[in-house]
Design a protein around this motif. Structure first.
Motif, PDB file in Angstrom:
ATOM      1  N   TRP A 182       1.380   6.979 -10.621  1.00 25.31           N
ATOM      2  CA  TRP A 182       2.742   6.564  -9.742  1.00 25.31           C
ATOM      3  C   TRP A 182       3.463   5.416 -10.622  1.00 25.31           C
ATOM      4  N   THR A 183       4.606   5.186 -10.497  1.00 32.08           N
ATOM      5  CA  THR A 183       5.326   4.314 -10.801  1.00 32.08           C
ATOM      6  C   THR A 183       6.256   3.721  -9.729  1.00 32.08           C
ATOM      7  N   MET A 184       6.127   2.392  -9.461  1.00 34.47           N
ATOM      8  CA  MET A 184       7.099   2.025  -8.253  1.00 34.47           C
ATOM      9  C   MET A 184       7.951   0.820  -8.576  1.00 34.47           C
ATOM     10  N   SER A 185       9.041   0.917  -8.202  1.00 37.27           N
ATOM     11  CA  SER A 185      10.165  -0.121  -8.391  1.00 37.27           C
ATOM     12  C   SER A 185      10.864  -0.469  -7.426  1.00 37.27           C
ATOM     13  N   TRP A 186      11.553  -1.519  -7.386  1.00 40.45           N
ATOM     14  CA  TRP A 186      12.616  -1.857  -6.202  1.00 40.45           C
ATOM     15  C   TRP A 186      13.530  -3.086  -6.966  1.00 40.45           C
TER      16      TRP A 186
ATOM     17  N   VAL B  13      14.798  -4.211  -1.804  1.00 42.14           N
ATOM     18  CA  VAL B  13      15.567  -2.893  -1.432  1.00 42.14           C
ATOM     19  C   VAL B  13      15.618  -1.877  -2.739  1.00 42.14           C
ATOM     20  N   ASN B  14      16.167  -0.549  -2.419  1.00 42.45           N
ATOM     21  CA  ASN B  14      16.449   0.150  -3.437  1.00 42.45           C
ATOM     22  C   ASN B  14      14.972   0.578  -4.070  1.00 42.45           C
ATOM     23  N   PHE B  15      14.269   1.097  -3.246  1.00 34.95           N
ATOM     24  CA  PHE B  15      12.783   1.309  -3.765  1.00 34.95           C
ATOM     25  C   PHE B  15      13.051   2.944  -4.489  1.00 34.95           C
ATOM     26  N   MET B  16      12.310   2.851  -5.519  1.00 31.77           N
ATOM     27  CA  MET B  16      12.086   4.284  -6.350  1.00 31.77           C
ATOM     28  C   MET B  16      10.307   4.427  -6.349  1.00 31.77           C
ATOM     29  N   PHE B  17      10.045   5.514  -6.255  1.00 35.89           N
ATOM     30  CA  PHE B  17       8.744   6.056  -6.474  1.00 35.89           C
ATOM     31  C   PHE B  17       8.721   7.459  -7.449  1.00 35.89           C
ATOM     32  N   THR B  18       7.920   7.103  -8.449  1.00 33.65           N
ATOM     33  CA  THR B  18       8.014   8.418  -9.375  1.00 33.65           C
ATOM     34  C   THR B  18       6.567   8.794  -9.591  1.00 33.65           C
ATOM     35  N   ALA B  19       6.413  10.076 -10.100  1.00 31.68           N
ATOM     36  CA  ALA B  19       5.082  10.600 -10.418  1.00 31.68           C
ATOM     37  C   ALA B  19       5.442  11.643 -11.470  1.00 31.68           C
ATOM     38  N   PRO B  20       4.255  11.957 -12.429  1.00 31.21           N
ATOM     39  CA  PRO B  20       4.495  12.958 -13.335  1.00 31.21           C
ATOM     40  C   PRO B  20       5.121  14.265 -12.879  1.00 31.21           C
ATOM     41  N   LYS B  21       6.338  14.685 -13.568  1.00 27.62           N
ATOM     42  CA  LYS B  21       6.812  15.882 -12.948  1.00 27.62           C
ATOM     43  C   LYS B  21       7.266  16.007 -11.592  1.00 27.62           C
ATOM     44  N   GLN B  22       7.230  14.853 -10.959  1.00 27.70           N
ATOM     45  CA  GLN B  22       7.788  14.813  -9.626  1.00 27.70           C
ATOM     46  C   GLN B  22       8.741  13.851  -9.409  1.00 27.70           C
ATOM     47  N   GLN B  23      10.031  14.316  -8.590  1.00 25.82           N
ATOM     48  CA  GLN B  23      10.840  13.410  -8.375  1.00 25.82           C
ATOM     49  C   GLN B  23      10.951  13.016  -6.823  1.00 25.82           C
TER      50      GLN B  23
ATOM     51  N   THR C  84       0.895  -1.062   0.152  1.00 27.86           N
ATOM     52  CA  THR C  84      -0.065  -0.155  -0.045  1.00 27.86           C
ATOM     53  C   THR C  84       0.829   1.394   0.105  1.00 27.86           C
ATOM     54  N   ALA C  85       0.567   2.080  -0.926  1.00 22.32           N
ATOM     55  CA  ALA C  85       1.218   3.670  -0.912  1.00 22.32           C
ATOM     56  C   ALA C  85       0.090   4.482  -0.386  1.00 22.32           C
ATOM     57  N   TYR C  86       0.677   5.337   0.710  1.00 23.12           N
ATOM     58  CA  TYR C  86      -0.232   6.124   1.454  1.00 23.12           C
ATOM     59  C   TYR C  86       0.271   7.643   0.910  1.00 23.12           C
ATOM     60  N   ASN C  87      -0.632   8.455   0.655  1.00 23.10           N
ATOM     61  CA  ASN C  87      -0.038   9.905   0.122  1.00 23.10           C
ATOM     62  C   ASN C  87      -0.326  10.710   1.487  1.00 23.10           C
ATOM     63  N   TYR C  88       0.752  10.894   2.362  1.00 22.01           N
ATOM     64  CA  TYR C  88       0.805  11.579   3.539  1.00 22.01           C
ATOM     65  C   TYR C  88       1.039  13.296   3.194  1.00 22.01           C
ATOM     66  N   GLN C  89       1.239  13.498   2.074  1.00 20.36           N
ATOM     67  CA  GLN C  89       1.468  14.900   1.657  1.00 20.36           C
ATOM     68  C   GLN C  89       0.266  15.760   1.844  1.00 20.36           C
ATOM     69  N   LYS C  90       0.135  16.839   2.300  1.00 21.02           N
ATOM     70  CA  LYS C  90      -1.074  17.645   2.783  1.00 21.02           C
ATOM     71  C   LYS C  90      -1.503  18.497   1.334  1.00 21.02           C
ATOM     72  N   GLN C  91      -0.561  18.865   0.335  1.00 21.24           N
ATOM     73  CA  GLN C  91      -0.934  19.542  -0.650  1.00 21.24           C
ATOM     74  C   GLN C  91      -0.455  19.046  -2.089  1.00 21.24           C
ATOM     75  N   ARG C  92       0.123  17.677  -2.336  1.00 23.50           N
ATOM     76  CA  ARG C  92       0.803  17.315  -3.391  1.00 23.50           C
ATOM     77  C   ARG C  92      -0.307  16.153  -3.794  1.00 23.50           C
ATOM     78  N   SER C  93      -0.942  16.073  -5.139  1.00 22.98           N
ATOM     79  CA  SER C  93      -1.420  15.026  -5.342  1.00 22.98           C
ATOM     80  C   SER C  93      -0.419  14.129  -6.608  1.00 22.98           C
ATOM     81  N   ILE C  94      -0.555  12.967  -6.885  1.00 15.50           N
ATOM     82  CA  ILE C  94      -0.113  12.491  -7.689  1.00 15.50           C
ATOM     83  C   ILE C  94      -1.018  12.198  -9.086  1.00 15.50           C
ATOM     84  N   PRO C  95      -0.862  12.950 -10.089  1.00 11.87           N
ATOM     85  CA  PRO C  95      -1.710  13.068 -10.962  1.00 11.87           C
ATOM     86  C   PRO C  95      -1.731  12.038 -12.257  1.00 11.87           C
ATOM     87  N   SER C  96      -2.613  11.961 -13.216  1.00 10.02           N
ATOM     88  CA  SER C  96      -2.620  10.855 -14.337  1.00 10.02           C
ATOM     89  C   SER C  96      -1.322  11.092 -15.141  1.00 10.02           C
ATOM     90  N   PRO C  97      -0.731  10.623 -15.802  1.00 17.77           N
ATOM     91  CA  PRO C  97      -0.789   9.030 -15.692  1.00 17.77           C
ATOM     92  C   PRO C  97      -0.500   8.300 -14.698  1.00 17.77           C
TER      93      PRO C  97
END
Length: 206
Positions: A66-70, A157-167, A51-64
């Protein structure tokens, strides 16, 4: 002299990069927390709800979305996934039957679309990767060649989480207190066999 100067510049840039990543992980602006709950053992591994929880108060992950890797630490494979899919299967040529969903040593996953048939969904999946503040996105994964007990299982290990225009910058995988689950009628509490947490924080816009 020029060689020495160039070396000093390279070292300075590396140190600044490391500092930035370290500071990002201490951010107080919220984070993306990935929780990996092992819910059952299988003959050669386990089934987990991720499960990925978005605990950011003002930042959404927009379409298309998130991408998750490890990275796996041995020869793990993904037998099946419900609620997400890997972008590539990898080399599964050693399997003649019961083909795994993915044999990649560094799988990359994406969320499924809202139009996914209900029998291929789990709760909180299939939003096309869109993840608004305060919400969560989940999938279930069956992992093989992974160890089948708390003493032999290996953490990814070595997780990466990416989103459109967000690092994002992700910290290490941590073994934490197992998650507790309350049944729908609130009359019974169960818990995960093991729980691993990964914290990813926003680094910069891209």
């Amino acid at each position: 002299m020029e060689s020495l100067f160039s070396t000093m510049i390279v070292l300075l840039l590396v140190s600044l990069s490391c500092f930035t990543s370290s500071e990002a992980l201490k951010s107080n602006k919220g984070n993306i927390t990935i929780k990996w709950d092992l819910i059952s053992w299988t003959p050669d591994g386990y089934v987990a709800t991720v499960t990925a929880y978005n605990y950011q108060k003002q930042r959404s992950i927009p379409s298309p979305g998130w991408t998750m890797s490890w990275s796996w630490t041995s020869k793990e494979v993904i037998w099946s996934i419900v609620g997400a899919q890997t972008t590539e299967q990898g080399d599964c040529s050693m399997y003649n039957e019961n083909m795994p969903h993915s044999c990649s040593s560094k799988p990359t996953l994406v969320d499924l679309l809202p139009s996914t048939p209900f029998n291929q969904q789990i709760a909180n999946c299939c939003k096309g990767g869109v993840l608004k503040p305060g919400l969560e996105s989940a999938f279930q994964i069956a992992v093989g060649n992974a160890g089948d007990s708390v003493k032999t299982v290996r953490m990814p290990v070595n997780f990466m989480f990416t989103a459109p225009k967000q690092q994002y910058v992700c910290g290490p995988t941590k073994n934490v207190r197992p998650t507790r689950f309350i049944t729908a009628d609130k009359r019974r509490v169960t818990r995960a066999l093991m729980t691993w947490n990964i914290t990813c924080v926003f680094h910069k816009a891209t």
